[in-house]
Design a protein around this motif. Structure first.
Motif, PDB file in Angstrom:
ATOM      1  N   ASN A  21       5.054  -6.150   8.494  1.00  0.00           N
ATOM      2  CA  ASN A  21       4.962  -5.823   9.919  1.00  0.00           C
ATOM      3  C   ASN A  21       5.540  -4.432  10.149  1.00  0.00           C
ATOM      4  O   ASN A  21       6.060  -3.789   9.220  1.00  0.00           O
ATOM      5  CB  ASN A  21       5.703  -6.860  10.763  1.00  0.00           C
ATOM      6  N   ALA A  22       5.431  -3.966  11.375  1.00  0.00           N
ATOM      7  CA  ALA A  22       5.882  -2.610  11.713  1.00  0.00           C
ATOM      8  C   ALA A  22       7.380  -2.429  11.480  1.00  0.00           C
ATOM      9  O   ALA A  22       7.819  -1.373  11.018  1.00  0.00           O
ATOM     10  CB  ALA A  22       5.542  -2.292  13.163  1.00  0.00           C
ATOM     11  N   VAL A  23       8.173  -3.462  11.778  1.00  0.00           N
ATOM     12  CA  VAL A  23       9.626  -3.358  11.626  1.00  0.00           C
ATOM     13  C   VAL A  23       9.993  -3.119  10.165  1.00  0.00           C
ATOM     14  O   VAL A  23      10.841  -2.276   9.843  1.00  0.00           O
ATOM     15  CB  VAL A  23      10.325  -4.622  12.169  1.00  0.00           C
ATOM     16  N   GLU A  24       9.361  -3.838   9.246  1.00  0.00           N
ATOM     17  CA  GLU A  24       9.627  -3.652   7.821  1.00  0.00           C
ATOM     18  C   GLU A  24       9.275  -2.236   7.382  1.00  0.00           C
ATOM     19  O   GLU A  24      10.003  -1.602   6.611  1.00  0.00           O
ATOM     20  CB  GLU A  24       8.836  -4.670   6.990  1.00  0.00           C
ATOM     21  N   LEU A  25       8.146  -1.733   7.879  1.00  0.00           N
ATOM     22  CA  LEU A  25       7.747  -0.374   7.538  1.00  0.00           C
ATOM     23  C   LEU A  25       8.730   0.651   8.097  1.00  0.00           C
ATOM     24  O   LEU A  25       9.075   1.635   7.433  1.00  0.00           O
ATOM     25  CB  LEU A  25       6.334  -0.094   8.061  1.00  0.00           C
ATOM     26  N   PHE A  26       9.197   0.414   9.328  1.00  0.00           N
ATOM     27  CA  PHE A  26      10.191   1.308   9.927  1.00  0.00           C
ATOM     28  C   PHE A  26      11.431   1.401   9.036  1.00  0.00           C
ATOM     29  O   PHE A  26      11.948   2.484   8.771  1.00  0.00           O
ATOM     30  CB  PHE A  26      10.612   0.798  11.311  1.00  0.00           C
ATOM     31  N   LEU A  27      11.910   0.251   8.565  1.00  0.00           N
ATOM     32  CA  LEU A  27      13.108   0.214   7.724  1.00  0.00           C
ATOM     33  C   LEU A  27      12.879   0.960   6.417  1.00  0.00           C
ATOM     34  O   LEU A  27      13.767   1.662   5.928  1.00  0.00           O
ATOM     35  CB  LEU A  27      13.513  -1.242   7.450  1.00  0.00           C
ATOM     36  N   HIS A  28      11.693   0.798   5.844  1.00  0.00           N
ATOM     37  CA  HIS A  28      11.371   1.520   4.602  1.00  0.00           C
ATOM     38  C   HIS A  28      11.399   3.029   4.833  1.00  0.00           C
ATOM     39  O   HIS A  28      11.979   3.775   4.047  1.00  0.00           O
ATOM     40  CB  HIS A  28       9.999   1.108   4.083  1.00  0.00           C
ATOM     41  N   HIS A  29      10.765   3.477   5.917  1.00  0.00           N
ATOM     42  CA  HIS A  29      10.723   4.913   6.194  1.00  0.00           C
ATOM     43  C   HIS A  29      12.127   5.480   6.402  1.00  0.00           C
ATOM     44  O   HIS A  29      12.415   6.602   5.974  1.00  0.00           O
ATOM     45  CB  HIS A  29       9.879   5.189   7.450  1.00  0.00           C
ATOM     46  N   VAL A  30      12.982   4.717   7.037  1.00  0.00           N
ATOM     47  CA  VAL A  30      14.330   5.191   7.353  1.00  0.00           C
ATOM     48  C   VAL A  30      15.270   5.091   6.146  1.00  0.00           C
ATOM     49  O   VAL A  30      16.121   5.970   5.941  1.00  0.00           O
ATOM     50  CB  VAL A  30      14.920   4.401   8.548  1.00  0.00           C
ATOM     51  N   GLN A  31      15.097   4.060   5.307  1.00  0.00           N
ATOM     52  CA  GLN A  31      16.105   3.776   4.282  1.00  0.00           C
ATOM     53  C   GLN A  31      15.607   3.858   2.838  1.00  0.00           C
ATOM     54  O   GLN A  31      16.374   4.225   1.944  1.00  0.00           O
ATOM     55  CB  GLN A  31      16.688   2.371   4.505  1.00  0.00           C
ATOM     56  N   SER A  32      14.356   3.508   2.564  1.00  0.00           N
ATOM     57  CA  SER A  32      13.895   3.366   1.180  1.00  0.00           C
ATOM     58  C   SER A  32      13.455   4.689   0.558  1.00  0.00           C
ATOM     59  O   SER A  32      12.899   5.555   1.240  1.00  0.00           O
ATOM     60  CB  SER A  32      12.729   2.367   1.099  1.00  0.00           C
ATOM     61  N   LYS A  33      13.687   4.798  -0.743  1.00  0.00           N
ATOM     62  CA  LYS A  33      13.272   5.976  -1.493  1.00  0.00           C
ATOM     63  C   LYS A  33      11.860   5.751  -2.028  1.00  0.00           C
ATOM     64  O   LYS A  33      11.595   4.744  -2.676  1.00  0.00           O
ATOM     65  CB  LYS A  33      14.238   6.213  -2.656  1.00  0.00           C
ATOM     66  N   PRO A  34      10.925   6.677  -1.762  1.00  0.00           N
ATOM     67  CA  PRO A  34       9.552   6.469  -2.240  1.00  0.00           C
ATOM     68  C   PRO A  34       9.447   6.626  -3.749  1.00  0.00           C
ATOM     69  O   PRO A  34      10.217   7.369  -4.372  1.00  0.00           O
ATOM     70  CB  PRO A  34       8.760   7.569  -1.521  1.00  0.00           C
ATOM     71  N   GLU A  35       8.493   5.930  -4.346  1.00  0.00           N
ATOM     72  CA  GLU A  35       8.231   6.054  -5.768  1.00  0.00           C
ATOM     73  C   GLU A  35       7.509   7.370  -6.031  1.00  0.00           C
ATOM     74  O   GLU A  35       6.782   7.881  -5.183  1.00  0.00           O
ATOM     75  CB  GLU A  35       7.350   4.878  -6.220  1.00  0.00           C
ATOM     76  N   ARG A  36       7.718   7.929  -7.209  1.00  0.00           N
ATOM     77  CA  ARG A  36       6.979   9.149  -7.568  1.00  0.00           C
ATOM     78  C   ARG A  36       5.495   8.823  -7.681  1.00  0.00           C
ATOM     79  O   ARG A  36       5.116   7.862  -8.352  1.00  0.00           O
ATOM     80  CB  ARG A  36       7.468   9.702  -8.909  1.00  0.00           C
ATOM     81  N   PRO A  37       4.619   9.602  -7.029  1.00  0.00           N
ATOM     82  CA  PRO A  37       3.179   9.335  -7.128  1.00  0.00           C
ATOM     83  C   PRO A  37       2.678   9.309  -8.566  1.00  0.00           C
ATOM     84  O   PRO A  37       1.775   8.561  -8.912  1.00  0.00           O
ATOM     85  CB  PRO A  37       2.557  10.503  -6.343  1.00  0.00           C
ATOM     86  N   SER A  38       3.291  10.135  -9.442  1.00  0.00           N
ATOM     87  CA  SER A  38       2.841  10.225 -10.832  1.00  0.00           C
ATOM     88  C   SER A  38       3.107   8.955 -11.622  1.00  0.00           C
ATOM     89  O   SER A  38       2.549   8.763 -12.706  1.00  0.00           O
ATOM     90  CB  SER A  38       3.519  11.412 -11.527  1.00  0.00           C
ATOM     91  N   ARG A  39       3.944   8.076 -11.113  1.00  0.00           N
ATOM     92  CA  ARG A  39       4.149   6.794 -11.789  1.00  0.00           C
ATOM     93  C   ARG A  39       2.984   5.848 -11.546  1.00  0.00           C
ATOM     94  O   ARG A  39       2.795   4.883 -12.278  1.00  0.00           O
ATOM     95  CB  ARG A  39       5.457   6.148 -11.308  1.00  0.00           C
ATOM     96  N   ILE A  40       2.217   6.127 -10.503  1.00  0.00           N
ATOM     97  CA  ILE A  40       1.031   5.330 -10.194  1.00  0.00           C
ATOM     98  C   ILE A  40      -0.207   5.975 -10.815  1.00  0.00           C
ATOM     99  O   ILE A  40      -1.058   5.299 -11.383  1.00  0.00           O
ATOM    100  CB  ILE A  40       0.851   5.194  -8.663  1.00  0.00           C
ATOM    101  N   ASN A  41      -0.281   7.301 -10.704  1.00  0.00           N
ATOM    102  CA  ASN A  41      -1.396   8.058 -11.264  1.00  0.00           C
ATOM    103  C   ASN A  41      -0.822   9.128 -12.191  1.00  0.00           C
ATOM    104  O   ASN A  41      -0.286  10.130 -11.741  1.00  0.00           O
ATOM    105  CB  ASN A  41      -2.219   8.693 -10.135  1.00  0.00           C
TER     106      ASN A  41
END
Length: 506
Positions: free
Chosen positions: A216-236
């Motif tokens: 949901n939107a709340v979970e996404l908000f928390l990710h944007h504010v707190q979580s560190k994104p994965e490096r794109p190169s780990r996916i591609n």
């Protein structure tokens, strides 16, 4: 349905799409038969002139009227027919990037760079005209059959010279692409917010995935504010490291840690493209030169190469089979030995204290203002304002010092905790210094966010105690604050204790 009917000076041909605010139609201007797209507000919304949606519709038209850029959808006119508000804009013969991604999968690095540069061109023009888009996403980016990108839908854009159409502390945008400051509902959203959304877009184009997922939107908000994104190169794995790093730079949590402007991002993208093409060209030329002998400068070397090729070409067909097997066996043993040695060097062998000190000093030296500025591209540097340069220097310094603390300094303290020579004292002092810097930065962030009545997430108990102590200081309750810092220093361990003792000395 309006298809086949005249609407003011237009003849409606067909509906292109619809939403909560109304519908978009393909039409022809009767006077010159010119094709246009008409956005018509729904009759239900039109009937309520005081509706915020009416204001938003009119605001979008007003913003588009003041923007003239090849990468922004062009506005032709605004009007009202039989009580229905509308505006006419250019027809885009193409698809949204969302549709293209679903159809063809992830984009290549060079396609992404080209699209990214065009998005930056649109954003810089909007920002220069005081407009923050606030809803950059794949479905609002269209690309024509000729490869020209068009930024659309300024329905929730913020005109810095006008009135914000949404209430205070109200998060506006599409959750998957929103910047941390948008998620917190901050009223001072700047162009850096659009750059964060651009980072999400580039991440998605390169990998086919978004940096964060939520139910949901709340979970996404928390990710944007707190979580560190994965490096794109780990996916591609095919994503170049330069582009990989830029995407993460755009996705920094703090606006001031992101690139200073869209024009700077465009220049960096072009620089990345040139670097990658140069590397590819050098590699191809080198391979060809050795294949045809032109890469061997001396005549004797070319003769040796030809003799070697001749011997290989004249290899007898009747070569005993056991020789090949023996060769393969030896090569396998060599590879296994090399792999084992590499694993030993990386995972088993303890780095020397001297090498860890040298690595830490190298990173700390690289964090000086002078060296950071010297390492920046001169063309990009010349295009930046002083405050933009200061912002880049500040974020780069924090990055280098953070890498030193989490890398060689942490390893030194892990492997050599009992050493007490000059090198050990220097490392421990540097660790305390960087720890305090990071804690102070977190306290400043806490005070800034809570001053606007937003909640700040606490990662660990000791952080909460530090926030309580700094809040008491801010309120002028210095005796109570001193007791709070003393209790923290007595009951906890780690970096916050160093900070607590420093605060008590103030």
């Amino acid at each position: 349905m309006l298809a086949g009917q005249e609407f003011g000076p237009f003849l409606i041909e067909k509906e292109l799409g619809s939403g909560a605010m109304g519908a978009v139609y393909l039409a022809r201007y009767i006077k010159n038969n010119h094709r246009v797209a008409i956005k018509i507000m729904s009759s239900a919304i039109n009937s309520n002139a005081s509706s915020s949606l009416v204001s938003r519709f009119e605001r979008e038209a007003e913003i588009l009227k003041n923007l003239n850029n090849p990468n922004i959808v062009r506005l032709f006119g605004i009007g009202k027919f039989k009580g229905l508000r509308y505006y006419a804009m250019e027809v885009i013969d193409g698809d949204t990037l969302e549709a293209v991604l679903l159809r063809k999968g992830p984009f290549s690095w060079d396609e992404t760079i080209e699209l990214g540069k065009q998005i930056c061109n649109a954003l810089q023009h909007a920002h220069d005209n005081g407009v923050i888009h606030r809803d950059i996403k794949l479905s609002n980016l269209m690309v024509t059959k000729q490869g020209v990108l068009k930024l659309t839908d300024f329905g929730i854009a913020k005109d810095l010279d006008g009135t914000l159409l949404t209430g205070a502390n109200c998060a506006i945008g599409t959750a998957a692409y929103m910047s941390p400051e948008q998620c917190r509902g901050e009223s001072t959203v700047t162009g850096q917010s659009d750059l964060y959304s651009l980072g999400v877009v580039l991440f998605e184009l390169l990998t086919g995935n978004r940096p964060f997922r939520g139910n949901n939107a709340v979970e996404l908000f928390l990710h944007h504010v707190q979580s560190k994104p994965e490096r794109p190169s780990r996916i591609n794995l095919e994503i170049p490291k330069f582009l990989d790093t830029l995407v993460l730079h755009l996705l920094e949590k703090k606006p001031e840690d992101r690139p200073p402007s869209a024009s700077v991002v465009a220049k960096i993208l072009e620089e990345i493209r040139v670097k990658i093409l140069a590397q590819t060209s050098v590699g191809e030329d080198l391979a060809k030169s050795y294949a045809d002998g032109s890469g061997l400068t001396k005549t004797s070397e070319r003769k040796k190469a030809r003799k070697l090729l001749a011997r290989i070409g004249k290899k007898e067909e009747g070569t005993p089979w056991f020789r090949s097997c023996l060769f393969v066996s030896i090569m396998m043993l060599a590879v296994m030995f090399a792999f084992s040695w590499t694993m030993y060097e990386i995972f088993i062998r303890t780095p020397s204290a001297k090498s860890l000190i040298a690595s830490a000093e190298k990173l700390v030296l690289a964090s000086t203002d002078k060296l950071i500025i010297a390492s920046m591209d001169k063309l990009i540097l010349a295009s930046m304002k002083k405050e933009e340069i200061d912002s880049v220097v500040k974020s780069t310094k924090a990055k280098f010092r953070g890498e030193a603390r989490e890398g060689p300094i942490a390893d030194y303290l892990k492997y050599y905790p009992d050493l007490n020579d000059e090198g050990a004292k220097k490392i421990k002092s540097l660790a305390d210094e960087i720890d305090v810097e990071q804690c102070e930065a977190l306290l400043r962030q806490y005070l800034k966010i809570t001053a606007k009545n937003f909640k700040f997430g606490v990662q660990e108990e000791v952080e909460g105690k530090a926030f309580e102590a700094i809040s008491l200081e801010t309120e002028g309750k210095f005796d109570e604050a001193d007791k709070a810092w003393a209790a923290l220093a007595q009951n906890y361990k780690g970096r916050w204790v160093v900070l607590a003792n420093n605060r008590r000395k103030l």
